[in-house]
Write a protein that holds these residues in place. Structure first.
Motif, PDB file in Angstrom:
ATOM      1  N   UNK A   1       0.850  -1.214   0.000  1.00  0.00           N
ATOM      2  CA  UNK A   1       0.000   0.000   0.000  1.00  0.00           C
ATOM      3  C   UNK A   1       0.881   1.258   0.000  1.00  0.00           C
ATOM      4  N   UNK A   2       0.684   2.109  -0.965  1.00  0.00           N
ATOM      5  CA  UNK A   2       1.495   3.333  -1.076  1.00  0.00           C
ATOM      6  C   UNK A   2       0.984   4.407  -0.121  1.00  0.00           C
ATOM      7  N   UNK A   3       1.899   4.954   0.675  1.00  0.00           N
ATOM      8  CA  UNK A   3       1.557   6.075   1.550  1.00  0.00           C
ATOM      9  C   UNK A   3       1.863   7.384   0.837  1.00  0.00           C
ATOM     10  N   UNK A   4       0.829   8.173   0.639  1.00  0.00           N
ATOM     11  CA  UNK A   4       0.989   9.438  -0.087  1.00  0.00           C
ATOM     12  C   UNK A   4       0.788  10.599   0.880  1.00  0.00           C
ATOM     13  N   UNK A   5       1.678  11.586   0.812  1.00  0.00           N
ATOM     14  CA  UNK A   5       1.469  12.839   1.541  1.00  0.00           C
ATOM     15  C   UNK A   5       1.241  13.941   0.509  1.00  0.00           C
ATOM     16  N   UNK A   6       0.060  14.560   0.607  1.00  0.00           N
ATOM     17  CA  UNK A   6      -0.310  15.635  -0.326  1.00  0.00           C
ATOM     18  C   UNK A   6      -0.003  16.959   0.363  1.00  0.00           C
ATOM     19  N   UNK A   7       1.038  17.645  -0.122  1.00  0.00           N
ATOM     20  CA  UNK A   7       1.435  18.921   0.500  1.00  0.00           C
ATOM     21  C   UNK A   7       0.857  20.083  -0.301  1.00  0.00           C
ATOM     22  N   UNK A   8       0.306  21.030   0.425  1.00  0.00           N
ATOM     23  CA  UNK A   8      -0.244  22.232  -0.220  1.00  0.00           C
ATOM     24  C   UNK A   8       0.113  23.448   0.613  1.00  0.00           C
ATOM     25  N   UNK A   9       0.540  24.478  -0.078  1.00  0.00           N
ATOM     26  CA  UNK A   9       0.790  25.767   0.578  1.00  0.00           C
ATOM     27  C   UNK A   9      -0.488  26.292   1.244  1.00  0.00           C
ATOM     28  N   UNK A  10      -1.624  26.096   0.576  1.00  0.00           N
ATOM     29  CA  UNK A  10      -2.947  26.422   1.141  1.00  0.00           C
ATOM     30  C   UNK A  10      -3.061  27.883   1.593  1.00  0.00           C
ATOM     31  N   UNK A  11      -2.617  28.814   0.774  1.00  0.00           N
ATOM     32  CA  UNK A  11      -2.754  30.221   1.128  1.00  0.00           C
ATOM     33  C   UNK A  11      -3.768  30.945   0.225  1.00  0.00           C
ATOM     34  N   UNK A  12      -3.681  30.717  -1.085  1.00  0.00           N
ATOM     35  CA  UNK A  12      -4.667  31.333  -1.995  1.00  0.00           C
ATOM     36  C   UNK A  12      -6.091  30.994  -1.537  1.00  0.00           C
ATOM     37  N   UNK A  13      -6.266  29.745  -1.094  1.00  0.00           N
ATOM     38  CA  UNK A  13      -7.598  29.282  -0.700  1.00  0.00           C
ATOM     39  C   UNK A  13      -8.131  30.066   0.501  1.00  0.00           C
ATOM     40  N   UNK A  14      -7.219  30.640   1.286  1.00  0.00           N
ATOM     41  CA  UNK A  14      -7.659  31.375   2.469  1.00  0.00           C
ATOM     42  C   UNK A  14      -7.882  32.853   2.193  1.00  0.00           C
ATOM     43  N   UNK A  15      -7.165  33.406   1.208  1.00  0.00           N
ATOM     44  CA  UNK A  15      -7.222  34.870   1.044  1.00  0.00           C
ATOM     45  C   UNK A  15      -7.846  35.338  -0.267  1.00  0.00           C
ATOM     46  N   UNK A  16      -8.024  34.464  -1.234  1.00  0.00           N
ATOM     47  CA  UNK A  16      -8.614  34.883  -2.510  1.00  0.00           C
ATOM     48  C   UNK A  16      -9.981  34.229  -2.699  1.00  0.00           C
ATOM     49  N   UNK A  17     -11.004  35.085  -2.719  1.00  0.00           N
ATOM     50  CA  UNK A  17     -12.400  34.616  -2.812  1.00  0.00           C
ATOM     51  C   UNK A  17     -12.598  33.640  -3.964  1.00  0.00           C
ATOM     52  N   UNK A  18     -12.026  34.002  -5.114  1.00  0.00           N
ATOM     53  CA  UNK A  18     -12.198  33.207  -6.327  1.00  0.00           C
ATOM     54  C   UNK A  18     -11.674  31.774  -6.117  1.00  0.00           C
ATOM     55  N   UNK A  19     -10.558  31.683  -5.426  1.00  0.00           N
ATOM     56  CA  UNK A  19      -9.938  30.370  -5.204  1.00  0.00           C
ATOM     57  C   UNK A  19     -10.694  29.606  -4.113  1.00  0.00           C
ATOM     58  N   UNK A  20     -11.111  30.342  -3.091  1.00  0.00           N
ATOM     59  CA  UNK A  20     -11.884  29.751  -1.990  1.00  0.00           C
ATOM     60  C   UNK A  20     -13.166  29.105  -2.517  1.00  0.00           C
ATOM     61  N   UNK A  21     -13.760  29.764  -3.534  1.00  0.00           N
ATOM     62  CA  UNK A  21     -14.999  29.251  -4.124  1.00  0.00           C
ATOM     63  C   UNK A  21     -14.754  27.897  -4.812  1.00  0.00           C
ATOM     64  N   UNK A  22     -13.624  27.793  -5.481  1.00  0.00           N
ATOM     65  CA  UNK A  22     -13.327  26.549  -6.220  1.00  0.00           C
ATOM     66  C   UNK A  22     -12.851  25.441  -5.270  1.00  0.00           C
ATOM     67  N   UNK A  23     -12.021  25.825  -4.304  1.00  0.00           N
ATOM     68  CA  UNK A  23     -11.439  24.845  -3.373  1.00  0.00           C
ATOM     69  C   UNK A  23     -11.721  25.257  -1.929  1.00  0.00           C
ATOM     70  N   UNK A  24     -12.990  25.165  -1.487  1.00  0.00           N
ATOM     71  CA  UNK A  24     -13.322  25.649  -0.140  1.00  0.00           C
ATOM     72  C   UNK A  24     -12.541  24.931   0.967  1.00  0.00           C
ATOM     73  N   UNK A  25     -12.174  23.679   0.746  1.00  0.00           N
ATOM     74  CA  UNK A  25     -11.394  22.954   1.766  1.00  0.00           C
ATOM     75  C   UNK A  25      -9.921  22.837   1.375  1.00  0.00           C
TER      76      UNK A  25
END
Ligand code: ZN
Length: 245
Positions: A1-25
């Motif tokens: 079983x492959x263990x995957x770690x998905x890393x994301x900066x996750x900043x646009x999603x918090x501060x840009x409405x347009x991005x938050x709408x597409x990727x709320x989580x």
């Protein structure tokens, strides 16, 4: 079983409405959720977590790390970059997505600037498969078409890839090496271009298929990883003393 770690900066999603709408989580949960459905063991990690969520314990238990970053490249802790590099050299797979081209991690692994041309003009992208039969293209036809994306153009300042998997054409005329593979030490690296934050690209089934294929391909081969314990070794045969003359 492959263990995957998905890393994301996750900043646009918090501060840009347009991005938050597409990727709320956050896009890490979209990519991670998809990989979970494919049967991978998935955890996510983000910039704001202690050690960016990439502790020794996490990385030691990661077979494949995916990386999306953009605004905060310069703020990623060099000690974590060192740690990721060591793990890749020891066999961990690395999937670098979109603007991750300019991350410290990718620059470190490539040894070049990884610079490119870019333009945000809402144009069509067509990614041509130029390595049919490669495991990363499994289930993909002759090309993938994305209705609207940011443009990345050549020259892309990376070393010659081991395998060039996709070449993108953009409506405005540029082309780009959108899927490139490398080996560094025992580890495999795959760079995959699409995924600008203002587009729902990580919901595109074909893009997700390539990410799935990429994770499979990046999974370390049996016996390929470097064991943590390495020892001084004794010869199998007696070594005769050299005659002095
Ligand atoms: Zn972008």
């Amino acid at each position: 079983m492959t263990n995957v770690t998905v890393w994301n900066e996750n900043r646009h999603e918090q501060i840009h409405e347009e991005v938050k709408r597409i990727y709320p989580d956050g896009m890490h949960n979209v990519i991670g959720g998809h990989l979970k459905k494919q049967g991978f063991t998935v955890r996510t990690a983000t910039f704001d977590e202690p050690e960016h969520g990439l502790t020794d314990e996490v990385l030691d238990n990661t077979d494949v790390l995916t990386w999306w970053g953009h605004m905060l490249h310069k703020h990623v802790d060099d000690a974590i970059v060192d740690r990721v590099q060591r793990r890749v050299l020891a066999g961990m797979g690395l999937l670098v997505l979109h603007s991750g081209h300019e991350s410290k991690v990718f620059q470190r692994m490539m040894g070049t600037t990884c610079d490119l041309k870019w333009r945000e003009a809402d144009e069509k992208e067509r990614l041509w498969v130029v390595k049919p039969g490669h495991p990363i293209t499994k289930g993909i036809g002759p090309y993938i078409e994305i209705a609207g994306e940011e443009m990345y153009g050549e020259p892309f300042d990376v070393p010659e890839p081991d395998d060039l998997i996709f070449i993108s054409w953009f409506e405005g005329g540029e082309v780009f090496r959108s899927g490139c593979t490398y080996r560094r030490g025992r580890g495999k690296i795959f760079y995959f271009r699409p995924g600008h934050e203002t587009y729902p690209t990580y919901y595109n089934p074909e893009v997700l298929q390539v990410i799935t294929n990429g994770v499979h391909w990046l999974t370390p081969d049996e016996g390929a990883t470097i064991p943590k314990e390495r020892h001084h070794t004794v010869p199998l045969e007696p070594i005769k003393p050299r005659s002095q003359s």
